[in-house]
Write a protein that holds these residues in place. Structure first.
Motif, PDB file in Angstrom:
ATOM      1  N   ILE A 260       0.832  -1.201   0.000  1.00 30.08           N
ATOM      2  CA  ILE A 260       0.000   0.000   0.000  1.00 30.08           C
ATOM      3  C   ILE A 260       0.867   1.252   0.000  1.00 30.08           C
ATOM      4  O   ILE A 260       0.568   2.236  -0.690  1.00 30.08           O
ATOM      5  CB  ILE A 260      -0.945  -0.004   1.218  1.00 30.08           C
ATOM      6  N   ARG A 261       1.977   1.198   0.718  1.00 31.22           N
ATOM      7  CA  ARG A 261       2.867   2.364   0.829  1.00 31.22           C
ATOM      8  C   ARG A 261       3.901   2.423  -0.292  1.00 31.22           C
ATOM      9  O   ARG A 261       4.794   3.268  -0.266  1.00 31.22           O
ATOM     10  CB  ARG A 261       3.565   2.350   2.189  1.00 31.22           C
ATOM     11  N   GLY A 262       3.799   1.511  -1.257  1.00 30.21           N
ATOM     12  CA  GLY A 262       4.712   1.545  -2.393  1.00 30.21           C
ATOM     13  C   GLY A 262       6.073   0.946  -2.123  1.00 30.21           C
ATOM     14  O   GLY A 262       7.048   1.262  -2.817  1.00 30.21           O
ATOM     15  N   LYS A 263       6.153   0.054  -1.141  1.00 28.49           N
ATOM     16  CA  LYS A 263       7.434  -0.565  -0.779  1.00 28.49           C
ATOM     17  C   LYS A 263       7.443  -2.040  -1.181  1.00 28.49           C
ATOM     18  O   LYS A 263       7.737  -2.929  -0.381  1.00 28.49           O
ATOM     19  CB  LYS A 263       7.682  -0.418   0.720  1.00 28.49           C
ATOM     20  N   GLN A 264       7.109  -2.309  -2.440  1.00 26.09           N
ATOM     21  CA  GLN A 264       7.014  -3.680  -2.918  1.00 26.09           C
ATOM     22  C   GLN A 264       8.318  -4.456  -2.783  1.00 26.09           C
ATOM     23  O   GLN A 264       8.321  -5.680  -2.661  1.00 26.09           O
ATOM     24  CB  GLN A 264       6.566  -3.702  -4.386  1.00 26.09           C
ATOM     25  N   SER A 265       9.438  -3.743  -2.805  1.00 27.78           N
ATOM     26  CA  SER A 265      10.739  -4.415  -2.734  1.00 27.78           C
ATOM     27  C   SER A 265      10.929  -5.154  -1.418  1.00 27.78           C
ATOM     28  O   SER A 265      11.774  -6.054  -1.320  1.00 27.78           O
ATOM     29  CB  SER A 265      11.871  -3.406  -2.937  1.00 27.78           C
ATOM     30  N   GLY A 308      -5.966   5.026   2.694  1.00 31.98           N
ATOM     31  CA  GLY A 308      -6.374   4.436   1.428  1.00 31.98           C
ATOM     32  C   GLY A 308      -6.133   5.321   0.223  1.00 31.98           C
ATOM     33  O   GLY A 308      -6.346   4.893  -0.920  1.00 31.98           O
ATOM     34  N   ALA A 309      -5.678   6.558   0.439  1.00 39.68           N
ATOM     35  CA  ALA A 309      -5.416   7.445  -0.700  1.00 39.68           C
ATOM     36  C   ALA A 309      -4.346   6.850  -1.614  1.00 39.68           C
ATOM     37  O   ALA A 309      -4.411   6.987  -2.845  1.00 39.68           O
ATOM     38  CB  ALA A 309      -4.997   8.825  -0.205  1.00 39.68           C
ATOM     39  N   THR A 327      -1.697  11.911   0.284  1.00 43.55           N
ATOM     40  CA  THR A 327      -1.156  10.625   0.728  1.00 43.55           C
ATOM     41  C   THR A 327      -0.425  10.709   2.066  1.00 43.55           C
ATOM     42  O   THR A 327       0.018   9.685   2.580  1.00 43.55           O
ATOM     43  CB  THR A 327      -0.205  10.056  -0.343  1.00 43.55           C
ATOM     44  N   ASP A 328      -0.311  11.890   2.622  1.00 41.03           N
ATOM     45  CA  ASP A 328       0.306  12.049   3.937  1.00 41.03           C
ATOM     46  C   ASP A 328      -0.699  11.625   5.002  1.00 41.03           C
ATOM     47  O   ASP A 328      -1.727  12.292   5.203  1.00 41.03           O
ATOM     48  CB  ASP A 328       0.724  13.503   4.154  1.00 41.03           C
ATOM     49  N   VAL A 329      -0.426  10.520   5.685  1.00 46.37           N
ATOM     50  CA  VAL A 329      -1.381  10.008   6.676  1.00 46.37           C
ATOM     51  C   VAL A 329      -1.489  10.938   7.880  1.00 46.37           C
ATOM     52  O   VAL A 329      -2.406  10.774   8.701  1.00 46.37           O
ATOM     53  CB  VAL A 329      -0.989   8.587   7.145  1.00 46.37           C
ATOM     54  N   LYS A 330      -0.601  11.905   7.985  1.00 50.11           N
ATOM     55  CA  LYS A 330      -0.655  12.866   9.091  1.00 50.11           C
ATOM     56  C   LYS A 330      -1.504  14.080   8.758  1.00 50.11           C
ATOM     57  O   LYS A 330      -1.543  15.060   9.519  1.00 50.11           O
ATOM     58  CB  LYS A 330       0.769  13.300   9.464  1.00 50.11           C
ATOM     59  N   ALA A 331      -2.209  14.047   7.628  1.00 54.71           N
ATOM     60  CA  ALA A 331      -2.935  15.222   7.146  1.00 54.71           C
ATOM     61  C   ALA A 331      -3.992  15.713   8.127  1.00 54.71           C
ATOM     62  O   ALA A 331      -4.176  16.928   8.296  1.00 54.71           O
ATOM     63  CB  ALA A 331      -3.577  14.925   5.790  1.00 54.71           C
TER      64      ALA A 331
END
Length: 344
Positions: A260-265, A308-309, A327-331
């Protein structure tokens, strides 16, 4: 229309890449201005002015303007190997922030979220380098569709009249919470990010719920707000369940969150197809729900916020310049501070 922020004083209480960049008062100590201000030759100068802390209390995580922590709270009767996550309060010890707390009926039914608040305040103070302080002003929020029903209860839950003393990760803290201001989640996440958009739909994809809010002329329309149990955790749990028969093992939740956070590696390549399939299904369900409530995905300004953004940015099928992502979860936490300083 009910305001999504309210000012209440102690006296009243006693009476009753389309990434988008861009209250309630409780517990006002009557002696604060007398104790916190003294005369100098240059006039009035603030002494021990309250440190402003904004926290977003999610079901999966606590977010501050600068910090992030998970929501688990585990009482312990032993001395842990390290101080990491160790909270000591009123003679008891807890390990906090090492996993996700199970969903409660409300956040005020026990002391878990107050303990998490103490840890969150401590983390923010550590970040700001202000561990020795006397006064805190706290900003927080409740779900937008429950604002009228929950704001006072949550405010009273967070505010304590007496001095609060505790130790977190080996550092001792002792202060008064002078004020608690409560705002509406979702709206707070976009309050300082609307740019030139006068009308939009804010879609907040949280852990357990999907919230949709209409904003017209920059004013939140609380009568045109919706909440559905279609949060990100529903997708996470379904991915784990659906992949089990095929993979003969359960996909770790941390791996799903990494994708979800783009850390597929960081994720086992064998897990990726199942995770991506499940996230695509979730994005399709979100768009279907929005169409069901007559949201025009092709023409209205849509702003996705919350955890979920990131999913909608990558897997949403409807794309366009009218769709943006925070996409900042601290928004929300950042928004609480913004609302407190600009709206009171």
């Amino acid at each position: 229309m009910e305001r999504l922020f309210t000012n209440i004083t102690n006296e009243e209480l006693t009476q009753n890449n389309n990434d988008l960049h861009t209250g309630c008062y409780a517990g006002e100590r009557e002696d604060f201005m007398m104790n916190g201000i003294y005369m100098t030759e240059n006039g009035l100068k603030a002494e021990n002015a309250p440190v402003k802390i904004a926290l977003d209390h999610g079901w999966s995580s606590i977010k501050g303007e600068h910090i992030f922590m998970e929501t688990s709270v585990v009482p312990v009767d032993y001395t842990p190997l390290t101080n990491h996550g160790l909270l000591e309060y009123k003679g008891k010890k807890y390990i906090v922030g090492q996993g996700r707390l199970g969903k409660q009926a409300t956040k005020t039914e026990n002391e878990n979220y107050f303990l998490l608040t103490l840890a969150g305040i401590a983390k923010e103070l550590q970040y700001q380098g202000k561990t020795q302080i006397e006064h805190v002003e706290l900003y927080a929020g409740v779900p937008l569709t429950l604002f009228g029903a929950e704001r006072k209860e949550f405010r009273d839950y967070l505010w304590h009249k007496e001095r609060i003393s505790f130790t977190f990760e080996g550092v001792h803290y002792s202060f008064f919470i002078d004020k608690v201001k409560i705002y509406a989640q979702c709206y707070a996440a976009i309050a300082n990010r609307m740019g030139d958009m006068d009308r939009l739909r804010c879609v907040d994809l949280g852990s357990w719920t999907l919230d949709v809010l209409s904003v017209r002329d920059r004013i939140p329309m609380d009568k045109d707000a919706y909440t559905y149990e279609l949060g990100l955790i529903t997708a996470v749990e379904r991915i784990k369940k659906d992949a089990l028969p095929k993979l003969k093992c359960e996909i770790p939740e941390d791996d799903i969150i990494d994708v979800i956070r783009g850390k597929q590696s960081n994720v086992n390549a064998e897990f990726l197809p199942s995770i991506e399939k499940g996230l695509q299904q979730y994005a399709d369900e979100v768009e279907a729900k929005l169409r069901e409530i007559k949201v025009d995905l092709l023409h209205e300004n849509i702003v996705y916020v919350g955890g979920g953004a990131c999913v909608m940015k990558r897997f949403g099928r409807t794309l366009g310049r009218n769709i943006q992502y925070v996409t900042d979860v601290k928004a929300n936490a950042i928004g609480y501070r913004y609302l407190a300083e600009n709206l009171g």
